[in-house]
Design a protein around this motif. Structure first.
Motif, PDB file in Angstrom:
ATOM      1  N   LEU A 128       8.036  -5.392   4.263  1.00 18.17           N
ATOM      2  CA  LEU A 128       7.092  -4.704   3.384  1.00 18.17           C
ATOM      3  C   LEU A 128       5.714  -4.631   4.060  1.00 18.17           C
ATOM      4  O   LEU A 128       4.735  -5.214   3.612  1.00 18.17           O
ATOM      5  CB  LEU A 128       7.026  -5.413   2.031  1.00 18.17           C
ATOM      6  CG  LEU A 128       8.359  -5.475   1.275  1.00 18.17           C
ATOM      7  CD1 LEU A 128       8.274  -6.415   0.095  1.00 18.17           C
ATOM      8  CD2 LEU A 128       8.798  -4.098   0.833  1.00 18.17           C
ATOM      9  N   LYS A 129       5.662  -3.895   5.146  1.00 12.89           N
ATOM     10  CA  LYS A 129       4.467  -3.844   6.001  1.00 12.89           C
ATOM     11  C   LYS A 129       3.217  -3.359   5.268  1.00 12.89           C
ATOM     12  O   LYS A 129       2.128  -3.877   5.480  1.00 12.89           O
ATOM     13  CB  LYS A 129       4.744  -2.972   7.220  1.00 12.89           C
ATOM     14  CG  LYS A 129       5.804  -3.560   8.135  1.00 12.89           C
ATOM     15  CD  LYS A 129       5.992  -2.755   9.390  1.00 12.89           C
ATOM     16  CE  LYS A 129       7.125  -3.217  10.264  1.00 12.89           C
ATOM     17  NZ  LYS A 129       7.462  -4.586  10.287  1.00 12.89           N
ATOM     18  N   GLU A 130       3.356  -2.367   4.402  1.00 12.61           N
ATOM     19  CA  GLU A 130       2.199  -1.859   3.664  1.00 12.61           C
ATOM     20  C   GLU A 130       1.634  -2.923   2.735  1.00 12.61           C
ATOM     21  O   GLU A 130       0.426  -3.054   2.589  1.00 12.61           O
ATOM     22  CB  GLU A 130       2.556  -0.603   2.857  1.00 12.61           C
ATOM     23  CG  GLU A 130       3.018   0.572   3.698  1.00 12.61           C
ATOM     24  CD  GLU A 130       4.528   0.645   3.854  1.00 12.61           C
ATOM     25  OE1 GLU A 130       5.234  -0.397   3.708  1.00 12.61           O
ATOM     26  OE2 GLU A 130       5.035   1.746   4.136  1.00 12.61           O
ATOM     27  N   ALA A 131       2.524  -3.683   2.109  1.00  9.41           N
ATOM     28  CA  ALA A 131       2.084  -4.757   1.209  1.00  9.41           C
ATOM     29  C   ALA A 131       1.335  -5.828   1.997  1.00  9.41           C
ATOM     30  O   ALA A 131       0.273  -6.293   1.575  1.00  9.41           O
ATOM     31  CB  ALA A 131       3.284  -5.363   0.487  1.00  9.41           C
ATOM     32  N   ILE A 132       1.866  -6.199   3.138  1.00 13.52           N
ATOM     33  CA  ILE A 132       1.220  -7.207   3.974  1.00 13.52           C
ATOM     34  C   ILE A 132      -0.176  -6.748   4.385  1.00 13.52           C
ATOM     35  O   ILE A 132      -1.144  -7.504   4.312  1.00 13.52           O
ATOM     36  CB  ILE A 132       2.095  -7.526   5.201  1.00 13.52           C
ATOM     37  CG1 ILE A 132       3.353  -8.269   4.739  1.00 13.52           C
ATOM     38  CG2 ILE A 132       1.319  -8.336   6.243  1.00 13.52           C
ATOM     39  CD1 ILE A 132       4.438  -8.365   5.780  1.00 13.52           C
ATOM     40  N   GLN A 133      -0.271  -5.495   4.780  1.00 12.62           N
ATOM     41  CA  GLN A 133      -1.580  -4.947   5.169  1.00 12.62           C
ATOM     42  C   GLN A 133      -2.558  -5.002   4.001  1.00 12.62           C
ATOM     43  O   GLN A 133      -3.721  -5.375   4.162  1.00 12.62           O
ATOM     44  CB  GLN A 133      -1.420  -3.509   5.661  1.00 12.62           C
ATOM     45  CG  GLN A 133      -2.704  -2.902   6.159  1.00 12.62           C
ATOM     46  CD  GLN A 133      -2.507  -1.486   6.689  1.00 12.62           C
ATOM     47  OE1 GLN A 133      -1.429  -0.922   6.642  1.00 12.62           O
ATOM     48  NE2 GLN A 133      -3.587  -0.908   7.177  1.00 12.62           N
ATOM     49  N   LEU A 134      -2.093  -4.645   2.805  1.00  9.58           N
ATOM     50  CA  LEU A 134      -2.942  -4.692   1.613  1.00  9.58           C
ATOM     51  C   LEU A 134      -3.405  -6.127   1.340  1.00  9.58           C
ATOM     52  O   LEU A 134      -4.592  -6.361   1.106  1.00  9.58           O
ATOM     53  CB  LEU A 134      -2.194  -4.134   0.400  1.00  9.58           C
ATOM     54  CG  LEU A 134      -2.908  -4.271  -0.946  1.00  9.58           C
ATOM     55  CD1 LEU A 134      -4.211  -3.478  -0.963  1.00  9.58           C
ATOM     56  CD2 LEU A 134      -1.984  -3.820  -2.074  1.00  9.58           C
ATOM     57  N   TYR A 135      -2.496  -7.075   1.356  1.00  7.45           N
ATOM     58  CA  TYR A 135      -2.858  -8.458   1.056  1.00  7.45           C
ATOM     59  C   TYR A 135      -3.847  -8.995   2.076  1.00  7.45           C
ATOM     60  O   TYR A 135      -4.860  -9.601   1.719  1.00  7.45           O
ATOM     61  CB  TYR A 135      -1.619  -9.360   1.003  1.00  7.45           C
ATOM     62  CG  TYR A 135      -0.583  -8.910   0.001  1.00  7.45           C
ATOM     63  CD1 TYR A 135      -0.946  -8.294  -1.190  1.00  7.45           C
ATOM     64  CD2 TYR A 135       0.774  -9.078   0.247  1.00  7.45           C
ATOM     65  CE1 TYR A 135       0.010  -7.871  -2.102  1.00  7.45           C
ATOM     66  CE2 TYR A 135       1.731  -8.668  -0.661  1.00  7.45           C
ATOM     67  CZ  TYR A 135       1.352  -8.060  -1.822  1.00  7.45           C
ATOM     68  OH  TYR A 135       2.296  -7.645  -2.717  1.00  7.45           O
ATOM     69  N   GLU A 136      -3.574  -8.762   3.352  1.00 13.24           N
ATOM     70  CA  GLU A 136      -4.458  -9.293   4.391  1.00 13.24           C
ATOM     71  C   GLU A 136      -5.836  -8.639   4.345  1.00 13.24           C
ATOM     72  O   GLU A 136      -6.843  -9.313   4.520  1.00 13.24           O
ATOM     73  CB  GLU A 136      -3.802  -9.130   5.763  1.00 13.24           C
ATOM     74  CG  GLU A 136      -2.612 -10.073   5.923  1.00 13.24           C
ATOM     75  CD  GLU A 136      -1.900  -9.955   7.258  1.00 13.24           C
ATOM     76  OE1 GLU A 136      -2.228  -9.041   8.064  1.00 13.24           O
ATOM     77  OE2 GLU A 136      -0.993 -10.793   7.505  1.00 13.24           O
ATOM     78  N   SER A 137      -5.887  -7.337   4.066  1.00 15.46           N
ATOM     79  CA  SER A 137      -7.187  -6.663   3.984  1.00 15.46           C
ATOM     80  C   SER A 137      -7.945  -7.026   2.712  1.00 15.46           C
ATOM     81  O   SER A 137      -9.138  -6.755   2.600  1.00 15.46           O
ATOM     82  CB  SER A 137      -7.012  -5.137   4.077  1.00 15.46           C
ATOM     83  OG  SER A 137      -6.383  -4.641   2.912  1.00 15.46           O
ATOM     84  N   SER A 138      -7.257  -7.666   1.769  1.00 12.62           N
ATOM     85  CA  SER A 138      -7.879  -8.080   0.505  1.00 12.62           C
ATOM     86  C   SER A 138      -8.231  -9.563   0.489  1.00 12.62           C
ATOM     87  O   SER A 138      -8.526 -10.117  -0.573  1.00 12.62           O
ATOM     88  CB  SER A 138      -6.944  -7.747  -0.667  1.00 12.62           C
ATOM     89  OG  SER A 138      -6.717  -6.353  -0.730  1.00 12.62           O
ATOM     90  N   GLY A 139      -8.175 -10.198   1.637  1.00 17.70           N
ATOM     91  CA  GLY A 139      -8.632 -11.577   1.726  1.00 17.70           C
ATOM     92  C   GLY A 139      -7.573 -12.649   1.539  1.00 17.70           C
ATOM     93  O   GLY A 139      -7.901 -13.832   1.447  1.00 17.70           O
TER      94      GLY A 139
END
Length: 165
Positions: A128-139
């Motif tokens: 779930l690469k998009e989810a990972i990117q969202l979580y990491e960019s959200s702190g």
């Protein structure tokens, strides 16, 4: 919960949403090569009342033109200090890339913080690469302690304490 993001309605789950929410989640999992597990990792979707509503959590659905196109949820967990876990954050592919996921995560965080929780945990799968990117960019910070077989990543975020007025 009842709020809007553009033409999307984000609202509390109702029993009539059980099948539609399960179909959205199952479809997204399949898209990424993951399996719907109604007796395992996804039993909380089959029994929202027990896993969310009776323990102080919430399960939301996202509607577009009267159709359920996404889900998100959280419930209290024992693994952290005054903690919750965000779960079941899924959107059908045609509704991604519009900022809805980021808005949804912000709404979850705000709701969770307003309820006095101090820590948010999220488990996910590397697919779930998009989810990972969202979580990491959200702190959200990578950590250890995955509890769900289907997942291989876990994240945590500390919330600022809010003083009740």
């Amino acid at each position: 919960m009842k709020t809007y993001y553009r033409d999307f309605l984000i609202r509390d789950w109702e029993p009539r949403d059980r099948v539609n929410a399960a179909e959205v989640i199952g479809s997204v999992l399949s898209e990424y090569g993951l399996t719907w597990e109604p007796r395992g990792a996804d039993r909380d979707v089959v029994d929202v009342e027990t896993f969310y509503q009776t323990v102080g959590g919430e399960f939301w659905v996202i509607e577009y033109q009267g159709k359920v196109v996404g889900t998100s949820a959280y419930y209290p967990v024992e693994r952290g200090k005054n903690a919750v876990e965000i779960r079941k954050m899924y959107l059908l592919p045609e509704f991604r890339g519009q900022g809805l996921g980021k808005f949804l995560l912000q709404q979850l965080e705000e709701t969770i913080a307003n309820r006095g929780f101090q820590q948010i945990w999220i488990e996910t799968a590397s697919a779930l690469k998009e989810a990972i990117q969202l979580y990491e960019s959200s702190g959200y910070q990578p950590t250890t302690g995955v509890e769900t077989k289907r997942c291989d990543r876990v994240y945590v975020k500390q919330l600022e304490c809010r003083v009740a007025e």
